[in-house]
Motif scaffolding. Structure first.
Motif, short mmCIF file in Angstrom:
data_model
loop_
_atom_site.label_atom_id
_atom_site.label_comp_id
_atom_site.label_asym_id
_atom_site.label_seq_id
_atom_site.Cartn_x
_atom_site.Cartn_y
_atom_site.Cartn_z
N VAL A 52 0.73 -1.15 -0.03
CA VAL A 52 -0.13 0.13 -0.03
C VAL A 52 0.87 1.34 -0.08
O VAL A 52 0.49 1.98 -0.69
CB VAL A 52 -1.05 -0.04 1.36
CG1 VAL A 52 -1.37 1.32 1.37
CG2 VAL A 52 -2.03 -1.09 1.09
N LYS A 53 1.89 1.23 0.84
CA LYS A 53 2.81 2.49 0.80
C LYS A 53 3.39 2.50 -0.55
O LYS A 53 3.85 3.81 -0.96
CB LYS A 53 3.84 2.13 2.01
CG LYS A 53 3.27 2.49 3.37
CD LYS A 53 4.48 2.33 4.41
CE LYS A 53 3.74 2.82 5.70
NZ LYS A 53 4.86 2.39 6.95
N ASP A 54 3.87 1.41 -1.25
CA ASP A 54 4.55 1.42 -2.51
C ASP A 54 3.77 2.37 -3.71
O ASP A 54 4.08 3.29 -4.29
CB ASP A 54 4.97 0.25 -2.89
CG ASP A 54 6.22 -0.32 -2.37
OD1 ASP A 54 6.79 0.57 -1.61
OD2 ASP A 54 6.58 -1.71 -2.17
N GLU A 59 3.76 5.62 -5.58
CA GLU A 59 3.56 5.76 -7.18
C GLU A 59 2.34 6.87 -7.52
O GLU A 59 2.53 7.55 -8.36
CB GLU A 59 3.00 4.52 -7.64
CG GLU A 59 4.00 3.44 -8.01
CD GLU A 59 3.49 2.07 -8.55
OE1 GLU A 59 2.71 2.12 -9.39
OE2 GLU A 59 3.90 1.04 -7.87
N CYS A 60 1.38 6.88 -6.87
CA CYS A 60 0.31 7.99 -7.00
C CYS A 60 0.72 9.27 -6.62
O CYS A 60 0.48 10.11 -7.47
CB CYS A 60 -0.90 7.46 -6.04
SG CYS A 60 -1.88 5.91 -6.34
N LYS A 61 1.68 9.58 -5.62
CA LYS A 61 2.15 10.66 -5.67
C LYS A 61 2.89 11.18 -6.77
O LYS A 61 3.14 12.49 -6.85
CB LYS A 61 2.96 10.69 -3.91
CG LYS A 61 2.01 10.81 -2.98
CD LYS A 61 2.78 10.99 -1.60
CE LYS A 61 1.89 10.88 -0.41
NZ LYS A 61 2.62 11.04 0.69
N VAL A 117 2.91 10.25 -9.76
CA VAL A 117 2.09 10.67 -10.99
C VAL A 117 1.42 11.80 -11.05
O VAL A 117 1.36 12.71 -11.91
CB VAL A 117 1.18 9.34 -11.14
CG1 VAL A 117 -0.16 9.81 -12.18
CG2 VAL A 117 1.52 8.00 -11.39
N ALA A 118 0.75 12.16 -9.62
CA ALA A 118 0.42 13.42 -9.39
C ALA A 118 1.32 14.55 -9.45
O ALA A 118 0.80 15.69 -10.08
CB ALA A 118 -0.38 13.54 -7.90
N LEU A 119 2.55 14.29 -8.91
CA LEU A 119 3.55 15.40 -9.28
C LEU A 119 3.98 15.52 -10.72
O LEU A 119 4.23 16.68 -11.28
CB LEU A 119 4.78 14.96 -8.53
CG LEU A 119 5.99 15.83 -8.47
CD1 LEU A 119 5.60 17.31 -7.77
CD2 LEU A 119 7.11 15.50 -7.75
N LYS A 120 3.81 14.50 -11.50
CA LYS A 120 4.17 14.61 -13.01
C LYS A 120 2.97 15.39 -13.69
O LYS A 120 3.41 16.23 -14.38
CB LYS A 120 4.42 13.28 -13.57
CG LYS A 120 5.47 12.76 -13.26
CD LYS A 120 5.90 11.30 -13.88
CE LYS A 120 7.15 10.46 -13.40
NZ LYS A 120 7.20 9.22 -14.01
N ARG A 121 1.94 15.19 -13.27
CA ARG A 121 0.70 15.68 -14.03
C ARG A 121 0.88 17.38 -13.68
O ARG A 121 0.65 18.16 -14.26
CB ARG A 121 -0.69 15.21 -13.10
CG ARG A 121 -1.16 14.26 -14.13
CD ARG A 121 -2.43 13.90 -13.77
NE ARG A 121 -2.76 12.39 -13.95
CZ ARG A 121 -3.44 11.77 -13.24
NH1 ARG A 121 -3.73 12.08 -12.08
NH2 ARG A 121 -3.51 10.44 -13.51
N ARG A 122 1.30 17.66 -12.25
CA ARG A 122 1.18 18.92 -11.90
C ARG A 122 2.24 19.60 -12.62
O ARG A 122 2.34 20.84 -13.07
CB ARG A 122 1.50 19.23 -10.43
CG ARG A 122 0.23 19.24 -9.46
CD ARG A 122 0.41 19.59 -8.26
NE ARG A 122 1.46 18.83 -7.43
CZ ARG A 122 1.06 17.84 -6.85
NH1 ARG A 122 -0.49 17.23 -6.51
NH2 ARG A 122 1.88 17.05 -5.89
#
Length: 180
Positions: free
Chosen positions: A91-93, A97-99, A101-106
């Motif tokens: 879950v932490k991994d 990953e989600c963080k 991807v979100a950073l790349k989107r921003r």
């Protein structure tokens, strides 16, 4: 406000995972295995129930810590308190990953900031482009107006010469009648 379980809500359709998402996960996880429709339905119901269980527990942990928003830490603590500690590493991994991807989107959405051109300069360039576009539009409109004027003049000249030819033809007819 604590979350309610799907089975106690009475409206299960509003509280389930989309079947297409589950079907896609099943195909990706088990590409060479056929899964019966009732087994797929069971997986959907189990996933929904698991999500309700975890979110309810995370909500309780959130409320105990006097917070109003469930955070990832609340979900991780809920997994541990419900006996799913073995999932926490994965879950932490996934959270990381989600963080990412979100950073790349921003970052992708702030491409203008990454150009290195100040906002004032971008605004000046935009105004310049608008002015050029307005000038081109005005020139085009003027050309169209001149073409329409020329067409109207040609039509007037054609009508005038046709009228003159018609008058000349009728006066010639009169002269011929007089000669007779």
């Amino acid at each position: 406000m604590p979350a309610t379980m799907a089975s106690s809500s009475g409206n299960d359709d509003d509280l389930t995972i989309p079947r297409a998402a589950i079907n896609k996960m099943i195909k990706e996880t088990l590409p060479n295995v056929r899964v019966a429709n009732d087994a797929r339905e069971l997986v959907v119901n189990c996933c929904t129930e698991f999500i309700h269980l975890i979110s309810s527990e995370a909500n309780e942990i959130c409320n105990k810590s006097d917070k109003k928003t469930i955070s990832p830490e609340h979900v991780i603590n809920a997994l541990e308190s419900l006996g799913f500690a073995s999932y926490i590493t994965e879950v932490k991994d996934v959270l990381q990953e989600c963080k990412t991807v979100a950073l790349k989107r921003r970052k992708a959405s702030s491409r203008l900031e990454n150009l290195g051109i100040p906002e004032e300069e971008l605004l000046r360039q935009q105004q310049e482009l608008f002015a050029k576009a307005r000038q081109q539009q005005a020139e085009l409109a003027q050309q169209e107006w001149l073409q329409m004027q020329q067409a109207a003049q040609q039509a007037q000249m054609a009508a005038a010469s046709a009228s003159a030819a018609q008058q000349a033809g009728s006066s010639q007819d009169e002269d011929e009648e007089d000669d007779m």
